[in-house]
Design a protein around this motif. Structure first.
Motif, mmCIF file in Angstrom:
data_model
loop_
_atom_site.group_PDB
_atom_site.id
_atom_site.type_symbol
_atom_site.label_atom_id
_atom_site.label_comp_id
_atom_site.label_asym_id
_atom_site.label_seq_id
_atom_site.Cartn_x
_atom_site.Cartn_y
_atom_site.Cartn_z
ATOM 1 N N PHE A 255 0.827 -1.211 0.000
ATOM 2 C CA PHE A 255 0.000 0.000 0.000
ATOM 3 C C PHE A 255 0.866 1.269 0.000
ATOM 4 C CE2 PHE A 255 -3.952 -2.290 1.474
ATOM 5 C CZ PHE A 255 -4.763 -1.805 0.455
ATOM 6 N N ASN A 256 1.939 1.258 0.726
ATOM 7 C CA ASN A 256 2.838 2.424 0.722
ATOM 8 C C ASN A 256 3.434 2.657 -0.652
ATOM 9 O OD1 ASN A 256 2.724 3.483 3.412
ATOM 10 N ND2 ASN A 256 3.862 1.700 4.136
ATOM 11 N N GLU A 257 3.802 1.582 -1.327
ATOM 12 C CA GLU A 257 4.327 1.699 -2.701
ATOM 13 C C GLU A 257 3.242 2.225 -3.638
ATOM 14 O OE1 GLU A 257 6.711 1.854 -5.836
ATOM 15 O OE2 GLU A 257 7.348 1.438 -3.762
ATOM 16 N N LEU A 258 2.010 1.747 -3.445
ATOM 17 C CA LEU A 258 0.891 2.212 -4.268
ATOM 18 C C LEU A 258 0.659 3.703 -4.085
ATOM 19 C CD1 LEU A 258 -1.539 1.468 -6.116
ATOM 20 C CD2 LEU A 258 -2.843 1.007 -4.034
ATOM 21 N N ARG A 259 0.751 4.185 -2.856
ATOM 22 C CA ARG A 259 0.553 5.606 -2.580
ATOM 23 C C ARG A 259 1.613 6.472 -3.266
ATOM 24 N NH1 ARG A 259 -3.131 8.707 -0.194
ATOM 25 N NH2 ARG A 259 -1.767 9.543 1.405
ATOM 26 N N LYS A 260 2.841 5.945 -3.391
ATOM 27 C CA LYS A 260 3.892 6.693 -4.088
ATOM 28 C C LYS A 260 3.584 6.800 -5.578
ATOM 29 C CE LYS A 260 7.602 5.279 -0.927
ATOM 30 N NZ LYS A 260 8.793 4.393 -0.776
ATOM 31 N N GLN A 261 3.054 5.727 -6.154
ATOM 32 C CA GLN A 261 2.754 5.721 -7.584
ATOM 33 C C GLN A 261 1.481 6.488 -7.916
ATOM 34 O OE1 GLN A 261 2.964 2.000 -9.707
ATOM 35 N NE2 GLN A 261 4.459 1.130 -8.294
ATOM 36 N N ASP A 262 0.505 6.464 -6.997
ATOM 37 C CA ASP A 262 -0.815 7.048 -7.272
ATOM 38 C C ASP A 262 -1.288 7.798 -6.016
ATOM 39 O OD1 ASP A 262 -3.240 7.644 -8.377
ATOM 40 O OD2 ASP A 262 -3.920 5.566 -8.638
ATOM 41 N N MET B 178 -8.327 2.714 0.045
ATOM 42 C CA MET B 178 -7.624 3.373 1.150
ATOM 43 C C MET B 178 -8.281 3.074 2.502
ATOM 44 S SD MET B 178 -4.895 4.754 0.070
ATOM 45 C CE MET B 178 -4.737 3.427 -1.134
ATOM 46 N N ASP B 179 -9.552 2.690 2.493
ATOM 47 C CA ASP B 179 -10.186 2.265 3.743
ATOM 48 C C ASP B 179 -9.534 0.979 4.256
ATOM 49 O OD1 ASP B 179 -11.213 1.109 1.422
ATOM 50 O OD2 ASP B 179 -13.136 0.623 2.337
ATOM 51 N N THR B 180 -9.182 0.081 3.318
ATOM 52 C CA THR B 180 -8.470 -1.146 3.700
ATOM 53 C C THR B 180 -7.093 -0.813 4.259
ATOM 54 O OG1 THR B 180 -9.634 -2.338 1.930
ATOM 55 C CG2 THR B 180 -7.683 -3.402 2.860
ATOM 56 N N PHE B 181 -6.404 0.123 3.614
ATOM 57 C CA PHE B 181 -5.097 0.578 4.093
ATOM 58 C C PHE B 181 -5.214 1.121 5.514
ATOM 59 C CE2 PHE B 181 -1.548 3.944 3.417
ATOM 60 C CZ PHE B 181 -0.618 3.120 4.049
ATOM 61 N N SER B 182 -6.280 1.899 5.771
ATOM 62 C CA SER B 182 -6.457 2.492 7.107
ATOM 63 C C SER B 182 -6.717 1.420 8.167
ATOM 64 C CB SER B 182 -7.603 3.510 7.097
ATOM 65 O OG SER B 182 -8.869 2.886 7.065
ATOM 66 N N ASN B 183 -7.383 0.326 7.787
ATOM 67 C CA ASN B 183 -7.589 -0.775 8.742
ATOM 68 C C ASN B 183 -6.251 -1.344 9.201
ATOM 69 O OD1 ASN B 183 -10.360 -0.538 8.453
ATOM 70 N ND2 ASN B 183 -10.521 -2.181 6.946
ATOM 71 N N LEU B 184 -5.316 -1.471 8.261
ATOM 72 C CA LEU B 184 -3.987 -1.986 8.593
ATOM 73 C C LEU B 184 -3.229 -1.034 9.516
ATOM 74 C CD1 LEU B 184 -3.090 -3.163 4.988
ATOM 75 C CD2 LEU B 184 -3.523 -4.687 6.923
ATOM 76 N N LEU B 185 -3.304 0.255 9.209
ATOM 77 C CA LEU B 185 -2.651 1.258 10.062
ATOM 78 C C LEU B 185 -3.261 1.255 11.461
ATOM 79 C CD1 LEU B 185 -2.437 4.217 7.492
ATOM 80 C CD2 LEU B 185 -0.565 2.723 8.225
#
Length: 542
Positions: free
Chosen positions: A271-278, A285-292
């Motif tokens: 997800f961090n790599e995805l955020r750099k690209q896009d 991003m809701d799924t990403f926030s669950n992980l955080l």
């Protein structure tokens, strides 16, 4: 649109695939299918640029296209401004495939917009999800005629499938989406709709899918949805190896897959790599926030929440991210508020219900939890039943639908959904009983209104009694089928069959037990033993 001989798993000619993606992206945009156009464009962007000499030409115009061009150009400008009724008005009578699709799609979206506009201020999130699009029945009848005449192209078949799915005609919708995938295999929308309707691997086995490279993307996606994560990751790795390593869509899907198997470190890294690209991406991003949240990464979750709020604060994903942010700060009232906002935007978003439940548990506020879940609200129970059905937890789904009926079904849909569930499980007697009670309820209303599933109920009962060789009962229900456009031909055909069998002297088989909940006006004994009120078809005038 042909796939130029590239079969399933064949990615040997990426230039040809890019041409196909660019072409279908443009054709999708011409028809107002923005999400399908976006998906194809994102995938094309992941491949190497084409030289000018190899760019795909614009679609060739037919005589009908030329005649409809002025009306289409005007209507498309209205469509893009969300003036759907206005767009449909100027497309009346257009014959070209492109203009006809935009005409029908405008009418469909107009119905969806009216449905939302009527409920956005006055009703809660679940009511919003239960209100029906009034245009659906009419659209189904018109598209059905075109379908029988084989006059629908791949996009038209896709829209017909969407209408069927919205009417809860799942089996018919699946068949039409499969047909759409055969006719236009490059249109991602049809594949995605199939993903939403296939609930287990067994259903997948029986699908007759086209032999195309698009099938690999479909299989990877459906494996993720069905929690077959190992198979999904293998498919996505194959797609990366084939040349799609820069695809943000594939990267996001892999991150979601790792999230689903609780490989948190791997998922966070991707997800961090995805955020750099896009960096302006909101999807997933809701799924990403669950992980955080799980890792208690407050600074990172705070940054994500503020970032998404600046991009678009009225997206479901943004509301869930902000809710997670407040929850991690132990501000549970604010967290619950944002999960509620997410549910107003999308009442079928199961994750938000779960997260909101967690917040009320944290607050130890039982009364608020009861108010939020409203266990005796039939619309809430139907929504929960649909969620359980999607998760293939059919026993729980049955309980929800029955409870919704028992507490007073506001939308008159719980029995139909329960009947269809019994059909799916080959429990024909229980399905027939539900349909009988449904018809009784509809025609006992003091103010009779047209209900979309009445014809479905009569069709099932006619076929059920026919199989039981109960000719009088089957004939009565078949006659009722003739009163509806969508079941008229089936009703007539069944009446002819019954007449033929009666002329041959066919009688009720002693091996087949007559259903014990027959309608009073149809039953030979007039003494049903189950707790179902008699159905008097003589008073039915649809």
């Amino acid at each position: 649109m042909a796939t130029a001989g590239l079969g399933s798993g064949d990615f040997s000619d990426l230039r040809e695939i890019k041409k196909q993606l660019l072409s279908v992206a443009e054709r999708s945009r011409e028809r107002g299918l923005q999400h399908s156009g976006k998906w194809a464009s994102e995938l094309a962007f992941a491949l190497e640029p084409l030289p000018l000499s190899e760019l795909p030409p614009p679609p060739a115009l037919t005589e009908e296209d030329a005649r409809d061009l002025d009306a289409y150009t005007l209507a498309k400008s209205y469509f893009d401004l969300k003036e759907y009724d206005r767009a449909a008005y100027f497309l009346r009578g257009c014959k070209s495939q492109k203009a006809y699709f935009l005409y029908m799609y405008s009418r469909y979206l107009s119905g969806e917009k009216k449905k939302d506009d009527e409920t956005v201020d006055s009703l809660g999130p679940l009511e919003k999800g239960q209100v029906k699009n009034e245009a659906l029945r009419e659209l189904r009848v018109e598209l059905s005629k075109k379908h029988k005449a084989q006059e629908l192209d791949g996009f038209g078949l896709y829209l017909y499938g969407v209408v069927l799915r919205k009417l809860d005609l799942v089996k018919e919708a699946i068949d039409v989406f499969v047909e759409a995938a055969h006719v236009l295999p490059l249109h991602w929308g049809a594949w995605l709709e199939l993903c939403n309707l296939i609930t287990d691997k067994e259903m997948l086995k029986f699908l007759s899918l086209p032999d195309t490279w698009m099938k690999e993307f479909f299989l990877a996606h459906i494996y993720t949805e069905l929690q077959l994560i190992e198979e999904a990751l293998q498919k996505y790795q194959s797609l990366i190896d084939a040349g799609f390593s820069k695809s943000t869509y594939i990267i996001s899907q892999i991150a979601v897959a790792y999230h689903n198997i609780r490989d948190i470190d791997k998922a966070l890294s991707i997800f961090n790599e995805l955020r750099k690209q896009d960096p302006y991406r909101i999807e997933n991003m809701d799924t990403f926030s669950n992980l955080l949240y799980v890792r208690s990464m407050k600074p990172e979750l705070s940054y994500l929440a503020h970032n998404l709020c600046e991009i678009d604060k009225y997206r479901v994903e943004t509301c869930c991210v902000i809710g997670n942010y407040y929850s991690l700060r132990s501000q549970h009232e604010k967290a619950a508020l944002y999960f509620q906002r997410a549910l107003k935007l999308n009442p079928r978003y199961l994750g938000a219900w779960t997260l909101m439940g967690h917040e009320y548990m944290e607050m130890k506020n039982t009364s608020a939890a009861i108010q939020a879940y409203r266990p005796n609200d039939s619309r809430m129970l139907v929504a929960l039943g649909e969620c359980y059905e999607k998760l293939n937890q059919l026993v729980e789904s049955k309980k929800c639908y029955w409870r919704a009926y028992a507490v007073g079904d506001v939308e008159k849909m719980a029995l139909v959904k329960l009947a269809k569930l019994h059909e799916q499980l080959n429990e024909s007697e229980q399905a027939a009983q539900c349909y009988i009670k449904y018809i009784q309820d509809i025609y006992s209303c003091s103010e009779l209104v047209e209900h979309v599933e009445v014809s479905t109920a009569f069709r099932y009962l006619a076929q059920y009694y026919f199989k039981c060789k109960l000719w009088d009962e089957a004939s009565a229900c078949a006659q009722q089928c003739c009163a509806f456009n969508d079941t008229r031909e089936e009703g007539k055909a069944l009446l002819r069959q019954i007449l033929q069998l009666r002329n041959q002297g066919e009688t009720l088989s002693t091996d087949i037990a007559a259903p014990v909940f027959l309608p009073a006006s149809l039953s030979a004994t007039n003494t049903p033993t189950r707790r179902v009120s008699p159905l008097d078809l003589s008073s039915v005038t649809p």
